[in-house]
Scaffold this motif. Structure first.
Motif, PDB file in Angstrom:
ATOM      1  N   THR A 199       0.816  -1.217   0.000  1.00 23.52           N
ATOM      2  CA  THR A 199       0.000   0.000   0.000  1.00 23.52           C
ATOM      3  C   THR A 199       0.849   1.266   0.000  1.00 23.52           C
ATOM      4  O   THR A 199       0.330   2.356   0.228  1.00 23.52           O
ATOM      5  N   SER A 200       2.148   1.122  -0.223  1.00 24.46           N
ATOM      6  CA  SER A 200       3.010   2.306  -0.264  1.00 24.46           C
ATOM      7  C   SER A 200       2.549   3.247  -1.375  1.00 24.46           C
ATOM      8  O   SER A 200       2.233   2.815  -2.481  1.00 24.46           O
ATOM      9  N   LEU A 201       2.503   4.522  -1.067  1.00 28.33           N
ATOM     10  CA  LEU A 201       2.120   5.516  -2.075  1.00 28.33           C
ATOM     11  C   LEU A 201       3.343   6.179  -2.702  1.00 28.33           C
ATOM     12  O   LEU A 201       3.225   7.106  -3.494  1.00 28.33           O
ATOM     13  N   VAL A 202       4.533   5.710  -2.328  1.00 24.40           N
ATOM     14  CA  VAL A 202       5.751   6.258  -2.930  1.00 24.40           C
ATOM     15  C   VAL A 202       6.569   5.161  -3.610  1.00 24.40           C
ATOM     16  O   VAL A 202       7.765   5.305  -3.827  1.00 24.40           O
ATOM     17  N   GLY A 203       5.888   4.066  -3.931  1.00 28.03           N
ATOM     18  CA  GLY A 203       6.564   2.996  -4.669  1.00 28.03           C
ATOM     19  C   GLY A 203       7.599   2.253  -3.843  1.00 28.03           C
ATOM     20  O   GLY A 203       8.577   1.740  -4.405  1.00 28.03           O
ATOM     21  N   GLY A 204       7.390   2.155  -2.544  1.00 30.79           N
ATOM     22  CA  GLY A 204       8.378   1.491  -1.692  1.00 30.79           C
ATOM     23  C   GLY A 204       8.276  -0.021  -1.686  1.00 30.79           C
ATOM     24  O   GLY A 204       9.208  -0.711  -1.277  1.00 30.79           O
ATOM     25  N   SER A 205       7.143  -0.553  -2.160  1.00 29.60           N
ATOM     26  CA  SER A 205       6.902  -1.983  -1.952  1.00 29.60           C
ATOM     27  C   SER A 205       6.702  -2.784  -3.242  1.00 29.60           C
ATOM     28  O   SER A 205       6.224  -3.914  -3.196  1.00 29.60           O
ATOM     29  N   VAL A 206       7.072  -2.195  -4.375  1.00 28.02           N
ATOM     30  CA  VAL A 206       7.044  -2.975  -5.625  1.00 28.02           C
ATOM     31  C   VAL A 206       8.444  -2.991  -6.235  1.00 28.02           C
ATOM     32  O   VAL A 206       9.194  -2.033  -6.072  1.00 28.02           O
TER      33      VAL A 206
END
Lengths: 515, 515
Positions: free
Chosen positions: A124-131
């Motif tokens: 659910t990261s909104l800054v692209g931290g988890s893809v």
């Protein structure tokens, strides 16, 4: 620096908490994952010196986790694409360990093979931290979702990293405790929340994660398990090493267990919505709220006209929300409804007497029977979603001293090129946290870079922070270091080198390009 | 392991806060510093491989700080001897920098010359964290005592490391803020407080230092200045490196500036003292306090009969304090006196109805006109002092799950050899923090070692912490590592090696002997 791109933005503000349910679901991403451009191409990222993942690697990994490895194309697409549908990696597999020992075995394998790893929870990261950005092995802690212990007397909750906020709120409430972390996307899992050091609107009341995380279990990149678990609120036996992992965004290891301090469950939630005509008065309202409500205040949120009217236009036309220059939402969470209500009414009247407000409303918070005020709480959580339906949105989440906050909004409105249609702002007043949403017809790299420069420069000069509560992740990787002391950036690198010598953990994030 | 020795113990519990003054001063150390044995001899410590301080070194250091170097024998004796008059080093000089640049120059010099350094503020550590063991250069931040900024809107205070708690409380109050750190010894300076991660009885209400420290400036051992200063409550731009220095006890660098989050000043303080006949009921009282008072509670302290009667015997015989098995002190800090008082009275009646208490008293807190209840608050801060006047006191400050706390007290009373005359206990209930004071005629190394072993073993098995709020310093250097995960101890050493490769910072502390 294209940190501002947020094509299909969801709200990053938290919904009201307590014994309530949201009026809306936030699964509003409409873009098909398959149409999202690859991050590496869109941003021209250079792949790091990692081994390529082979089919043998996938077999070996599967053997370590009793076959819990996902390679199905459609499922992979979901895991490779971020929540906002704006970033996309190309990992060939998702590994689902269920135990700390399995996480350890997986990381040891990846470390030995020099395979890059992207830790993931609910992503659910909104800054692209988890893809992933390239073919990093996705290691998901989603199946480590056991609530291990809730201690009412001690006021603590211990759980696996994969527990969702909804799950934890429920588990805490069952034991008369309040889970103090808030985030709009309730599927978000605690491991990711802690890794990202998410805050939310109730930080001023309940404290931040550095204060509330009592214990952590972390698997280091080489598979070593660091057991910093404790449910004690005070432990001064040596350095507080777990703190380094709070906010490290998966770049130093994978969080597998968390122990949290939880306060007693408040019995009553009351809210007031007031309108005013200047940001100067917004700050006056905040001051009087602190003075009158003190320890009772659980949130104090401002929204400007552009923010609220965008929501009204998209969702709430029938509700007759009045158009006012500024709105302030005040929430109390207490033990005695009569006292709480009396304090809120006294504050309301005092605000009127001092001519700080034009008008407003007060009510108890009860989502089962929503009133006007409660509907207004929902506006707060839908601003970004509403704006993004009208075009592209560049979103910034900054910390700024109060007297500098609205000057930035006005500066942007005045100075920006014709590309920008609308600048809306809203924020958590008690945390000096300002959210900016700039709407345009389309995403434009040059405008994005200009915004990055203008906002970073302004925020740095003002002594603020360019990322307040969402982290750096991929999107803000170049902004964070830009406004940090070079000694700090150097020490960050040394810390990374110490804990992750092969640099396999969540690459292309947190640190600026070329670091 | 002689961590339990506390010959001339002062109280380590905090006095009541707010707009009040203490009834007593705590400068009760009666032993002449010159009679205190040398730590190196008493504990058989081996000197590290540091350069010997020469008169040229002292001249060079003096040149770096405009002559502010103390070498007078009597003054040196004070700086070499700890607050409890039980430890003594033999440093040949105290250096008093006034600026960060001076601290940097001094540390660079010491680092280049491989001279060991002992950072010092008001030297109020109760675990020997702030006095040298051998001839370490004492670097005092006492002259860096400027309050730099107080921001009422942001709720922040920025200051030099040498500001005392009294100074900061006053500065915050002037701007309608409450300084959230508490410690009995009000001369204590913030740099040392942060370095030791001191907590105090109001942590449950106001949060701990990991949550409340917003910014730090630290001079690293080689003289590099790490600028992690910020007054923002939310800053997610990279790792939160400053956290490593909170609780590092001067072993990683010298803290020179601090920015703290401060809540609004509460308007009214009310207290209740209740008596009960079992620890089981003490916990019942704590539960009902949480339920009734919730966010309003600012302290909930228990004391047992041995603790209170020791104080009565030494100081308060005329006050007619009743002898009861257990005492619980409850404090509220709120914005509306009428509401606060009503809640406290309702709680009191509910406790009576449920037969959880034998009796008790309620009153507003006003030290200018002390009442019985207020005098009882003072008992809380004098327990250790009172006991130490009757002989030797072995003092332990541990964290333990509530249901395990009084079992330890009972176990000690039952199992200990005849050496121990009395076991008194008291603690911060909301923080699971238990203080143990064991009185004997004389200090005995074997009894001390036996206590260390028994208590460390019990606390470790129970999932507690052997040092809750005072740190490891010199006294607990061997206890901390004993109950920590070896991976954590290894990582602590790596962190120390990274930041202080020559090991010059505050040696013989925090880490176990031989580390």
């Amino acid at each position: 620096m294209r940190g501002g791109l947020t094509r299909q933005l969801l709200s990053c503000l938290a919904r009201p908490r307590g014994q309530v349910r949201p009026l809306y679901s936030f699964s509003e991403s409409t873009r098909a994952p398959a149409t999202v451009p690859f991050t590496k191409e869109l941003f021209g990222v250079k792949r790091g010196p990692y081994a390529e993942v082979t089919s043998d690697d996938i077999q070996q990994l599967a053997a370590l986790v009793e076959g819990r490895v996902e390679t199905d194309k459609d499922d992979l697409l979901m895991h490779n694409t971020d929540w906002l549908r704006s970033l996309r990696g190309c990992s060939p597999c998702v590994v689902f360990p269920k135990t700390t020992a399995e996480v350890s075995a997986v990381l040891k394998y990846c470390s030995d093979r020099r395979l890059a790893v992207c830790p993931q929870g609910a992503s659910t990261s909104l800054v692209g931290g988890s893809v992933p950005v390239f073919d990093e092995i996705i290691v998901s802690t989603a199946k480590m979702n056991e609530v291990i212990e809730v201690d009412t007397d001690g006021g603590t909750l211990t759980c696996g990293a994969g527990c969702s906020l909804d799950h934890l709120e429920h588990a805490a409430k069952n034991q008369h405790l309040f889970f103090p972390v808030d985030y709009t996307i309730r599927e978000a899992q605690l491991g990711g929340i802690v890794a990202a050091d998410m805050a939310g609107p109730r930080t001023a009341r309940y404290g931040n994660l550095h204060g509330n995380v009592l214990g952590l279990e972390v698997v280091l990149p080489d598979g070593t398990v660091l057991d910093s678990m404790s449910t004690m609120r005070k432990d001064n036996t040596g350095f507080d090493l777990k703190q380094i992992f709070v906010g490290s965004e998966g770049s130093l290891g994978i969080i597998t267990k968390v122990a949290m301090a939880c306060p007693s469950l408040p019995k009553h939630i009351n809210v007031a919505m007031v309108y005013t005509d200047s940001f100067h008065k917004v700050l006056g309202i905040m001051r009087m709220t602190k003075e009158h409500l003190g320890e009772l205040t659980s949130a104090c949120e401002f929204m400007d006209n552009e923010a609220v009217m965008s929501v009204k236009k998209k969702y709430l036309s029938a509700w007759g929300v009045p158009s006012k220059p500024f709105y302030v939402l005040i929430e109390t969470a207490g033990q005695c409804d009569m006292h709480d209500e009396e304090k809120l009414k006294t504050l309301f009247n005092a605000l009127k007497d001092k001519e700080l407000i034009l008008d407003g409303q007060i009510g108890p918070l009860n989502y089962d029977d929503p009133t006007f005020v409660e509907r207004l709480w929902n506006i707060n959580t839908r601003i970004l979603a509403a704006l993004s339906r009208g075009g592209n949105v560049y979103h910034y989440d900054v910390s700024l001293p109060h007297d500098k906050q609205y000057k930035l909004v006005e500066k942007l409105r005045k100075e920006l090129s014709g590309e920008i249609l609308k600048v809306a702002s809203f924020g958590h007043l008690l945390d000096s946290n300002l959210h900016l949403a700039l709407q345009s017809h389309n995403f434009d790299p040059e405008t994005s870079d200009e915004l990055d420069r203008t906002i970073t420069d302004y925020v740095t000069r003002a002594g603020g922070a360019v990322s307040a509560e969402l982290g750096c992740g991929f999107r803000n990787r170049n902004l964070g270091a830009h406004c940090k002391d070079p000694v700090e950036v150097k020490l960050m690198r040394q810390m990374k080198q110490l804990l992750d010598p092969h640099g396999i953990m969540n690459p292309y994030k947190v640190f600026p390009d070329g670091a």
